[in-house]
Design a protein around this motif. Structure first.
Motif: not given
Length: 506
Positions: A290, A292, A315, A318
């Protein structure tokens, strides 16, 4: 739906070599209808105003085909659409039956007109194991496959398949099919049961003669919603799919998954106690990555838990996420048939702002590698209300390492967990070497947090094989049934590595 069974069937059909003889009759088309950029969108919008009606099925005898019987019929690539032209793409089709009881509408588009592909049993090759089956007015193909001259040698090789519910798969040049993507996920791991939308129609636009991309449109239908999708697909070492989609909600969509991915994780060196297997690792993907909206780069190793686990990484807007296959050496798997080292990773890059929500990870217990037990997707925090629409844009990239890795931060390359004779678990994390890692590892600061139990002070040493730092600590559960870990290496008050996250369960 047993996705691994579907994938096995597709793999069997894909293994049939292309013939070198002259083309057969080829795929036939029906009468043309006007087509433009709004055609699928308008059809999805109109469809959403009426109640969901399941499509009719092919004859029951087709649905009752055995796996071996279904393998005994396959498309003859000499009959591919555009095979007798100098265009850069070929279209193959799949037979109905077995796991695919309902045909999908497939159209080819040129000069503002769409022509449907008409069902023709003669475009398939059959062995004597395939029975004589009745036909009805609902016969059709169950999906399509795209092929191109990927190696510029005159041989058209497949790189994408759309078949089964709203599932589709892709590979970079030379890779082996692994994880799948979907148009939409609805109520995944929900106690009320998951809903699987279907792509019920496709339109493939005529491509350029040399190189370039192919544009594919898809109409989705489901009890809860409809959808119009547009895929701009460019083959290559990394397969790129630019996706535009609009969802029309029949009912409130309170648990919706945007850009869902589905994969398999059986075991690795984090837990081998449940499997007696000669291979060191068995998985299509080994971690969720990820980037973010706050700028953190996160690595979450996958797990095969004993009970269903759902993780949500909250989040705002993102930057990207995906399921990765980081182990890339044959020796990591030692499997001559599955070729797990050659399975693609998939990276999703949102286009525009996606707002508030969570990258969601679902890990489902599995005892065999035939089951897809990993799902990840973006779940918006605000439900999509009935009678409204929701548009989204994103890029899917399929390849060995399609993620935009940091040029400085050290990536996690391996996680291992095992018991200590005196009690507790040793958790070992290997990081690659990078310019962010100081020569003197004592200059590193280690951030380590456990949500439950006790973690000993970490020890950091240089791994002489990888030349990167290895971090190790001992965890004592002290009666805890679940613990969340967070680890990061830092230097000079700045991140030196990805953030390593892990959920441990009994």
């Amino acid at each position: 739906m047993l996705r691994r069974d579907v994938l096995k069937a597709l793999a069997a059909l894909a293994a049939v070599p292309s013939a070198s003889l002259a083309s057969g009759n080829g795929l036939r088309t029906g009468d043309p209808k006007p087509f433009n950029a709004q055609t699928v969108l308008n059809r999805a919008r109109k469809l959403a105003t009426s109640e969901f009606t399941p499509r009719p099925t092919v004859p029951q005898a087709w649905q009752e085909l055995s796996y071996d019987e279904y393998r005994s019929i396959w498309f003859d690539p000499r009959n591919a659409y555009w095979a007798d032209t100098d265009l850069s793409q070929h279209i193959d089709v799949f037979p109905p039956g077995l796991y695919f009881p309902r045909a999908v509408e497939i159209n080819v588009v040129a000069d503002g007109s769409a022509r449907p592909l008409q069902f023709d049993l003669d475009v398939f090759t059959r062995t004597d194991k395939f029975p004589d089956l009745p036909l009805n007015e609902h016969m059709g193909y169950s999906g399509l496959r795209l092929r191109a001259d990927l190696r510029d040698n005159g041989h058209f090789t497949e790189y994408a398949v759309f078949q089964g519910a709203s599932y589709f798969r892709g590979i970079g040049t030379g890779e082996t099919y692994g994880l799948s993507a979907r148009g939409l996920a609805l109520k995944t791991a929900d106690p009320t049961g998951e809903e699987f939308p279907d792509f019920i129609a496709f339109w493939v636009e005529e491509p350029k003669k040399i190189g370039g991309s192919v544009t594919l449109h898809a109409l989705m239908d489901s009890p809860s919603c409809t959808g119009a999708f547009r895929f701009e697909i460019t083959d290559g070492p990394v397969l790129n799919m630019e996706v535009e989609a609009t969802i029309f909600a029949r009912t409130e969509l309170s648990h919706v998954g945007i850009a869902p991915l589905t994969s398999m994780f059986l075991f690795d060196s984090t837990d081998r106690t449940r499997f007696s297997d000669w291979r060191p690792n068995v998985h299509d993907s080994d971690g969720l990555m990820i980037h973010n909206g706050a700028g953190e780069e996160i690595w979450r190793p996958l797990a095969n838990p004993k009970t269903l686990q759902v993780s949500a990484f909250g989040d705002l807007n993102p930057k990207g996420f995906g399921l990765m296959q980081r182990k890339r050496d044959f020796e990591d798997y030692n499997d001559l048939e599955a070729l797990y080292h050659n399975r693609p990773s998939v990276w999703i890059t949102p286009r525009g702002d996606w707002g508030e929500g969570a990258v969601t990870l679902v890990e489902i217990p599995a005892d065999l590698e035939i089951y897809d037990n990993i799902v990840t997707y973006w779940r918006p925090s605000t439900p999509i209300e009935a009678g409204t629409s929701h548009s989204m844009r994103y890029r899917l990239q399929w390849g060995a390492d399609p993620s935009p890795n940091s040029e400085t931060l050290a990536r996690v390359i391996k996680t291992a967990i095992g018991g200590r004779p005196e009690g507790g678990l040793v958790i070992v994390i290997d990081f690659e070497n990078s310019e962010s890692i100081p020569e003197d590892l004592s200059d590193l600061d280690v951030f380590l947090k456990a949500s439950a139990g006790r973690a000993t002070p970490p020890i950091v040493q240089r791994n002489p094989v990888t030349n990167g730092p290895r971090l190790a600590f001992t965890f004592h559960a002290d009666g805890a049934k679940l613990a969340e870990f967070r680890v990061q290496l830092r230097a000079a008050n700045a991140p030196a590595s990805e953030v390593w996250l892990y959920r441990w369960t009994v």
